[in-house]
Write a protein that holds these residues in place. Sequence first.
Motif: not given
Ligand code: GDP
Length: 303
Positions: A21-26, A40, A127-128, A130, A157-159
């Motif tokens: 949930n750290t945002g790797k896939s994003t 997700s 990450n994040k 924002d 911010s990957a988002l």
């Molecule tokens: P993974 O488990 O590391 O692959 O994480 P995901 O890419 O699936 O992201 C997990 C959650 O964090 C999702 O709800 C994303 O929308 C959210 N997220 C990812 N990157 C960011 C970011 O830069 N900012 C914010 N606010 N949310 C993010």
Amino acid sequence: MNNGTRTEKRCGYVALVGAPNTGKSTLLNALVGSKVSIVSPKVQTTRSRVLGISIIEQSQVIFVDTPGIFEPRRRLDRAMVRAAWQSASGADLVALIIDANRRVDSDTQRIVEGLRENGRKSIAVLNKIDIVKRSSLLLLTERLNEQASYEEFFMISALTGDGVGDLSSYLARAVPPGPWLFPADQISDMPLRLLAAEITREKLYLQLHRELPYSAAVETESWQEFDDGSVRVGQIVYVQRPSQKAIVLGKGGQRVKAIGAAAREELMTILDRKVHLFLHVKTREKWIDDPERYRDLGLDFDA
Ligand code: GDP
Ligand code: MG
């Protein structure tokens, strides 16, 4: 003057590791500029290794998205964590992705130690940004610096894409010189059938939130292409219990219809053609202990 170095091709693997949930896939999707890995809010949606390939300047950077690294409890967990570490040890560079909105938790701590033991060259990506205050970013950077040494720190911010450009330029220069390993237009090594299944799985998670355990699986069982350019995709959604089947179907089949519509729309965008998507929901109790499913996912059953 042209001494050749400016046009020198580079190519290498960058592993994205981090707690769930750290945002790797994003981040992977942002770096590649297209959806190659599903995202997700529910943890552990990325099950096996996903490659995303990006051409940055003269470099081909091959990103390896990994399942999060966390304390494994079940067989599936163990296999996912094993896959993540394997990706890290094969990469030219490891990017540790940290959710700047959280403290250095025990999962991240374990990864930091693992990386130190392996002696992997790594960078830290906070990450994040924002959703965090600047002051807490500095504190977090200090904490991380005390624990290990990183080649570089990035705050992104990957988002929103903030800082992602700087990160890509750095990575383009960090991978070693060498010929490109994939054709210039290839963005993933994932077969379309599997990508299509992953997209449906993402919609399942997004629409059902906590109602569905993460053991649900999607398989593409048929893929027919027609002369008019359209494609018919048949998929099976596997759940473990009849009660879960009822949840996926929803009242009068409304839920599965909505999931199918969302998945179909995204598939059409990615494939750039008309898609007919058919979903069937089936109960399969034991898939989580079925060696063949692990092979399909590229995971090691005996991890
Ligand atoms: P993974 O488990 O590391 O692959 O994480 P995901 O890419 O699936 O992201 C997990 C959650 O964090 C999702 O709800 C994303 O929308 C959210 N997220 C990812 N990157 C960011 C970011 O830069 N900012 C914010 N606010 N949310 C993010
Ligand atoms: Mg992921």
